[in-house]
Scaffold this active site. Structure first.
Site, PDB file in Angstrom:
ATOM      1  N   ASN A  10       0.870  -1.176   0.000  1.00 16.57           N
ATOM      2  CA  ASN A  10       0.000   0.000   0.000  1.00 16.57           C
ATOM      3  C   ASN A  10       0.909   1.227   0.000  1.00 16.57           C
ATOM      4  O   ASN A  10       1.531   1.543   1.000  1.00 16.57           O
ATOM      5  CB  ASN A  10      -0.892  -0.032   1.259  1.00 16.57           C
ATOM      6  CG  ASN A  10      -1.705   1.237   1.417  1.00 16.57           C
ATOM      7  OD1 ASN A  10      -1.808   2.042   0.496  1.00 16.57           O
ATOM      8  ND2 ASN A  10      -2.276   1.424   2.601  1.00 16.57           N
ATOM      9  N   TRP A  11       0.970   1.879  -1.148  1.00 17.16           N
ATOM     10  CA  TRP A  11       1.913   3.012  -1.271  1.00 17.16           C
ATOM     11  C   TRP A  11       1.385   4.305  -0.673  1.00 17.16           C
ATOM     12  O   TRP A  11       2.116   5.292  -0.590  1.00 17.16           O
ATOM     13  CB  TRP A  11       2.263   3.217  -2.751  1.00 17.16           C
ATOM     14  CG  TRP A  11       3.138   2.131  -3.312  1.00 17.16           C
ATOM     15  CD1 TRP A  11       3.766   1.125  -2.603  1.00 17.16           C
ATOM     16  CD2 TRP A  11       3.511   1.932  -4.680  1.00 17.16           C
ATOM     17  NE1 TRP A  11       4.491   0.327  -3.452  1.00 17.16           N
ATOM     18  CE2 TRP A  11       4.358   0.799  -4.737  1.00 17.16           C
ATOM     19  CE3 TRP A  11       3.220   2.603  -5.875  1.00 17.16           C
ATOM     20  CZ2 TRP A  11       4.912   0.325  -5.928  1.00 17.16           C
ATOM     21  CZ3 TRP A  11       3.769   2.132  -7.064  1.00 17.16           C
ATOM     22  CH2 TRP A  11       4.611   1.005  -7.084  1.00 17.16           C
ATOM     23  N   LYS A  12       0.124   4.340  -0.329  1.00 16.89           N
ATOM     24  CA  LYS A  12      -0.460   5.558   0.268  1.00 16.89           C
ATOM     25  C   LYS A  12      -0.191   6.773  -0.639  1.00 16.89           C
ATOM     26  O   LYS A  12      -0.172   6.626  -1.852  1.00 16.89           O
ATOM     27  CB  LYS A  12       0.071   5.754   1.684  1.00 16.89           C
ATOM     28  CG  LYS A  12      -0.056   4.466   2.506  1.00 16.89           C
ATOM     29  CD  LYS A  12       0.217   4.635   3.949  1.00 16.89           C
ATOM     30  CE  LYS A  12       0.027   3.288   4.646  1.00 16.89           C
ATOM     31  NZ  LYS A  12       0.163   3.344   6.076  1.00 16.89           N
ATOM     32  N   HIS A  96      -9.373   1.599   4.584  1.00 17.87           N
ATOM     33  CA  HIS A  96      -8.090   1.687   5.302  1.00 17.87           C
ATOM     34  C   HIS A  96      -8.252   2.627   6.492  1.00 17.87           C
ATOM     35  O   HIS A  96      -8.990   3.612   6.413  1.00 17.87           O
ATOM     36  CB  HIS A  96      -6.997   2.198   4.353  1.00 17.87           C
ATOM     37  CG  HIS A  96      -5.643   2.132   4.990  1.00 17.87           C
ATOM     38  ND1 HIS A  96      -5.177   3.111   5.813  1.00 17.87           N
ATOM     39  CD2 HIS A  96      -4.683   1.177   4.944  1.00 17.87           C
ATOM     40  CE1 HIS A  96      -3.966   2.757   6.252  1.00 17.87           C
ATOM     41  NE2 HIS A  96      -3.649   1.598   5.735  1.00 17.87           N
ATOM     42  N   GLU A  98      -6.556   4.953   7.633  1.00 20.89           N
ATOM     43  CA  GLU A  98      -6.308   6.379   7.367  1.00 20.89           C
ATOM     44  C   GLU A  98      -7.529   7.034   6.723  1.00 20.89           C
ATOM     45  O   GLU A  98      -7.805   8.210   6.946  1.00 20.89           O
ATOM     46  CB  GLU A  98      -5.054   6.535   6.497  1.00 20.89           C
ATOM     47  CG  GLU A  98      -3.790   6.309   7.319  1.00 20.89           C
ATOM     48  CD  GLU A  98      -2.661   5.640   6.564  1.00 20.89           C
ATOM     49  OE1 GLU A  98      -2.640   5.676   5.329  1.00 20.89           O
ATOM     50  OE2 GLU A  98      -1.784   5.050   7.242  1.00 20.89           O
ATOM     51  N   GLU A 168      -5.654  -4.649  10.420  1.00 22.64           N
ATOM     52  CA  GLU A 168      -4.597  -3.668  10.649  1.00 22.64           C
ATOM     53  C   GLU A 168      -4.893  -2.878  11.918  1.00 22.64           C
ATOM     54  O   GLU A 168      -5.667  -1.905  11.875  1.00 22.64           O
ATOM     55  CB  GLU A 168      -4.511  -2.703   9.466  1.00 22.64           C
ATOM     56  CG  GLU A 168      -4.172  -3.377   8.167  1.00 22.64           C
ATOM     57  CD  GLU A 168      -3.489  -2.411   7.204  1.00 22.64           C
ATOM     58  OE1 GLU A 168      -2.391  -2.723   6.750  1.00 22.64           O
ATOM     59  OE2 GLU A 168      -4.045  -1.348   6.943  1.00 22.64           O
ATOM     60  N   GLY A 174       2.541   2.225  10.691  1.00 27.55           N
ATOM     61  CA  GLY A 174       3.559   3.264  10.539  1.00 27.55           C
ATOM     62  C   GLY A 174       4.220   3.674  11.845  1.00 27.55           C
ATOM     63  O   GLY A 174       4.910   4.686  11.905  1.00 27.55           O
ATOM     64  N   SER A 213       3.322  -2.166  10.326  1.00 31.51           N
ATOM     65  CA  SER A 213       4.763  -2.266  10.569  1.00 31.51           C
ATOM     66  C   SER A 213       5.352  -3.626  10.185  1.00 31.51           C
ATOM     67  O   SER A 213       6.244  -4.136  10.872  1.00 31.51           O
ATOM     68  CB  SER A 213       5.090  -1.922  12.025  1.00 31.51           C
ATOM     69  OG  SER A 213       4.699  -0.590  12.318  1.00 31.51           O
ATOM     70  N   GLY A 234       2.902  -1.107   4.207  1.00 34.34           N
ATOM     71  CA  GLY A 234       3.039   0.289   3.811  1.00 34.34           C
ATOM     72  C   GLY A 234       4.500   0.618   3.545  1.00 34.34           C
ATOM     73  O   GLY A 234       5.048   0.340   2.469  1.00 34.34           O
ATOM     74  N   GLY A 235       5.156   1.183   4.539  1.00 36.21           N
ATOM     75  CA  GLY A 235       6.527   1.690   4.421  1.00 36.21           C
ATOM     76  C   GLY A 235       7.495   0.737   3.728  1.00 36.21           C
ATOM     77  O   GLY A 235       8.240   1.141   2.819  1.00 36.21           O
TER      78      GLY A 235
HETATM   79  P1  PGA Z   1       2.931   0.252   7.546  1.00 35.92           P
HETATM   80  O1  PGA Z   1       1.482   0.495   6.908  1.00 35.92           O
HETATM   81  O2  PGA Z   1       3.424  -1.062   6.986  1.00 35.92           O
HETATM   82  O3  PGA Z   1       3.763   1.413   7.090  1.00 35.92           O
HETATM   83  O4  PGA Z   1       2.761   0.188   9.021  1.00 35.92           O
HETATM   84  C1  PGA Z   1       0.579  -0.557   6.743  1.00 35.92           C
HETATM   85  C2  PGA Z   1      -0.698  -0.083   6.129  1.00 35.92           C
HETATM   86  O5  PGA Z   1      -1.156   1.026   6.454  1.00 35.92           O
HETATM   87  O6  PGA Z   1      -1.296  -0.792   5.298  1.00 35.92           O
END
Ligand code: PGA
Length: 250
Positions: A10-12, A96, A98, A168, A174, A213, A234-235
């Site tokens: 997930n590149w956000k 998600h 966010e 999640e 993050g 994470s 994500g990251g």
């Molecule tokens: P993260 O994000 O791996 O950077 O914690 C995960 C996500 O939001 O899908």
């Protein structure tokens, strides 16, 4: 049939079109590696880069990070499902945390989106998860139950079977504070039981991912768990080397 493992990036709100294209070129090697390992992979770029990524590597699964549930209309700034279909996109991340936190999405709006995706035969990655406050108050399962029940309401069992759900915990996204593999398994198996109660046997087919994470160093431990079928990352999905290490370490 055994559920195939799925690793989704997930590149956000990261990567320009040029940066996404550069990754997509390199992703051909990633896909080879993943195929050899029997793992499915995919990425979710921003809307602007979707078509470029898909055209650069047509074999890579590409998801939008969101969509609107109406086909068209007065919804400034939104993107609809027919618009995604027009550029060959058939996967979408829904709900998600966010989006729930910063854009006021609820399980009810997620449900509308999931129903619209079902009508278009597109695959969702439906995200659920509790906040730190809810986790500390031991309300995780209650929150998850509401998100699963309301989010999946009215879907057909056959559609649920091919859907993906991602657990999640919001406190782990993050933050570097990933949930233990025991917590991940406990909640992923709880989600499977909920799906079983609602939709019966198809619960065995639903792929349930852990996200929060996930890094090359810890991905293996999660995927050893019985009910964790992969990871939403994500990251650590942003750099080709790191994505490669995630696949290698599964
Ligand atoms: P993260 O994000 O791996 O950077 O914690 C995960 C996500 O939001 O899908």
């Amino acid at each position: 049939m055994a559920r195939r493992k799925l690793l989704f990036g997930n590149w956000k709100m990261n990567k320009t079109i040029a940066e996404s294209k550069a990754f997509a070129k390199e992703s051909k090697k990633l896909l080879k590696l993943a195929t050899a390992k029997g793992v499915d992979i995919g990425v979710a770029p921003v809307y602007l880069s979707l078509e470029t990524v898909r055209k650069t590597n047509p074999k890579l699964t590409v998801a939008a990070e969101n969509c609107h549930f109406e086909d068209h209309g007065a919804f400034t700034g939104e993107i609809s499902i027919p618009m995604l279909k027009e550029i060959g996109i058939d996967w979408v991340i829904i709900g998600h945390s966010e989006r729930r936190t910063y854009f006021a999405e609820t399980s009810e709006t997620c449900n509308k989106k999931l129903l619209a995706l079902q009508a278009n035969n597109m695959t969702p990655i439906y995200c659920v998860g509790e906040t730190l406050k809810e986790f500390e108050a031991k309300k995780t399962k209650k929150v998850i139950e509401e998100q699963v029940k309301v989010g999946l309401k009215g879907l057909d069992a056959a559609y649920v079977a091919k859907s993906v759900i991602a657990y999640e915990p919001v406190w782990s996204i993050g933050t570097g504070k990933n949930a233990s593999k025991e917590i991940a398994e406990d909640i992923c198996s709880y989600i499977r039981k909920l799906v079983d109660k609602l939709y019966g046997n198809v619960s065995k087919n639903v792929r349930i991912l852990y996200g929060g994470s996930v890094k090359p160093e810890n991905v293996h431990a999660y995927l050893l768990e019985k009910d964790v079928d992969g990871a939403l990352v994500g990251g650590a999905s942003l750099k080709v080397d790191s994505f490669k290490a995630l696949i290698e370490n599964i």
